[in-house]
Design a protein around this motif. Structure first.
Motif, PDB file in Angstrom:
ATOM      1  N   THR A 150      60.130  13.474  52.347  1.00 37.17           N
ATOM      2  CA  THR A 150      60.607  14.352  53.367  1.00 37.17           C
ATOM      3  C   THR A 150      61.801  15.188  52.498  1.00 37.17           C
ATOM      4  O   THR A 150      62.051  14.946  51.496  1.00 37.17           O
ATOM      5  N   TYR A 203      62.772  16.275  56.839  1.00 32.99           N
ATOM      6  CA  TYR A 203      61.480  16.437  57.520  1.00 32.99           C
ATOM      7  C   TYR A 203      60.117  16.355  56.606  1.00 32.99           C
ATOM      8  O   TYR A 203      60.433  16.669  55.393  1.00 32.99           O
ATOM      9  N   GLY A 263      70.772  18.878  56.498  1.00 38.19           N
ATOM     10  CA  GLY A 263      71.101  17.467  56.512  1.00 38.19           C
ATOM     11  C   GLY A 263      70.136  16.733  57.260  1.00 38.19           C
ATOM     12  O   GLY A 263      69.945  15.488  56.803  1.00 38.19           O
ATOM     13  N   THR A 264      69.203  17.207  57.927  1.00 40.90           N
ATOM     14  CA  THR A 264      68.138  16.534  58.605  1.00 40.90           C
ATOM     15  C   THR A 264      66.861  16.516  57.916  1.00 40.90           C
ATOM     16  O   THR A 264      66.409  17.586  57.294  1.00 40.90           O
ATOM     17  N   CYS A 268      70.740  20.460  51.682  1.00 41.40           N
ATOM     18  CA  CYS A 268      71.791  19.554  51.569  1.00 41.40           C
ATOM     19  C   CYS A 268      73.105  20.505  50.888  1.00 41.40           C
ATOM     20  O   CYS A 268      72.457  21.175  49.893  1.00 41.40           O
ATOM     21  N   ALA A 320      65.110  18.032  53.026  1.00 45.09           N
ATOM     22  CA  ALA A 320      66.309  18.209  53.716  1.00 45.09           C
ATOM     23  C   ALA A 320      67.240  19.500  52.919  1.00 45.09           C
ATOM     24  O   ALA A 320      67.258  19.130  51.889  1.00 45.09           O
ATOM     25  N   HIS A 360      68.957  23.294  60.680  1.00 44.69           N
ATOM     26  CA  HIS A 360      68.944  21.776  60.731  1.00 44.69           C
ATOM     27  C   HIS A 360      69.414  21.032  59.581  1.00 44.69           C
ATOM     28  O   HIS A 360      68.830  20.105  58.847  1.00 44.69           O
TER      29      HIS A 360
END
Length: 221
Positions: free
Chosen positions: A214, A169, A166-167, A218, A216, A164
């Motif tokens: 959050t 959480y 780039g997303t 990257c 992510a 996942h």
């Protein structure tokens, strides 16, 4: 194939260990539940054999701790008490198979091989992103500039973040999606920071971005 064998009966342990080694297994033998947990913290195993009746921590307690810590290595439970209640206790805690004492070595070896084959069939061998590669079987994380071993929760977290990438959480979402809510948001956050540091150690071109509580994975800075 690496096997952890936790058995407090020393003579039985020596005999079983020698036979398993002749069958091609690499065996680490320990003699109480705490030693088993220490070994699991420090190394990777393809399977674990746990006697239920052990000092310090019994087999059920070891298994409960393993699963709570996100370690889902296949476990074969051994017990001298061939009762339905003992079998239910082990299987309901997360054991993969059960064998009553006394047992035939041929059956132990057959069950062990079956567990390892079954476990391997459900694992993807590697996941990759950027210049890093994670071996899901050994939890080894490597780049073109270094390598190190992750623990099971870190490997599960990184696998999820790679899939996942780039997303973003939250810690709560990571706990729910990666460990089905079995950890805690605080512990999820801790694993994120451990993982962030380990990616830096091997000079990964991917990093964990932290923004507005959050997280992510990257590529680039």
């Amino acid at each position: 194939m690496k096997v952890l064998y936790a058995e407090d009966e020393r003579q039985l342990s020596v005999a079983v260990t020698e036979i398993l080694k002749m069958e091609g297994f690499e065996v680490t033998a320990v003699y109480d539940g705490q030693e088993a947990l220490d070994a699991l913290d420090n190394d990777y195993f393809d399977a674990v054999i746990l006697d239920i009746m052990m000092p310090k921590k019994d087999g059920i307690e070891v298994l409960e701790t393993m699963r709570k810590n996100g370690n889902f290595t296949s476990v074969l439970m051994l017990t001298a008490k061939a009762t339905v209640d003992d079998r239910i206790a082990g299987l309901s805690t997360g054991a993969d198979d059960y064998l009553a004492k006394p047992f035939a070595m041929k059956e132990l070896i057959a069950r062990l091989n079956s567990l390892i084959r079954r476990s391997s069939s459900y694992r993807h061998s590697t996941v990759k992103i950027g210049n890093i590669e994670l071996d899901s079987n050994t939890c080894e994380l490597k780049s073109d500039l270094g390598s190190l071993r992750l623990n099971n929760p870190e490997a599960e977290l990184l696998t999820f973040l790679i899939h996942h990438a780039g997303t973003a959480y939250t810690a709560e979402q990571i706990n729910d999606l990666v460990w089905n809510g079995k950890e805690s948001p605080e512990k999820a956050e801790l694993y994120v920071f451990y993982l962030k540091n380990k990616l830096r150690q091997i000079h990964a071109v991917v990093h964990v971005r932290i923004e507005n509580d959050t997280y992510a994975l990257c590529e680039g800075e």
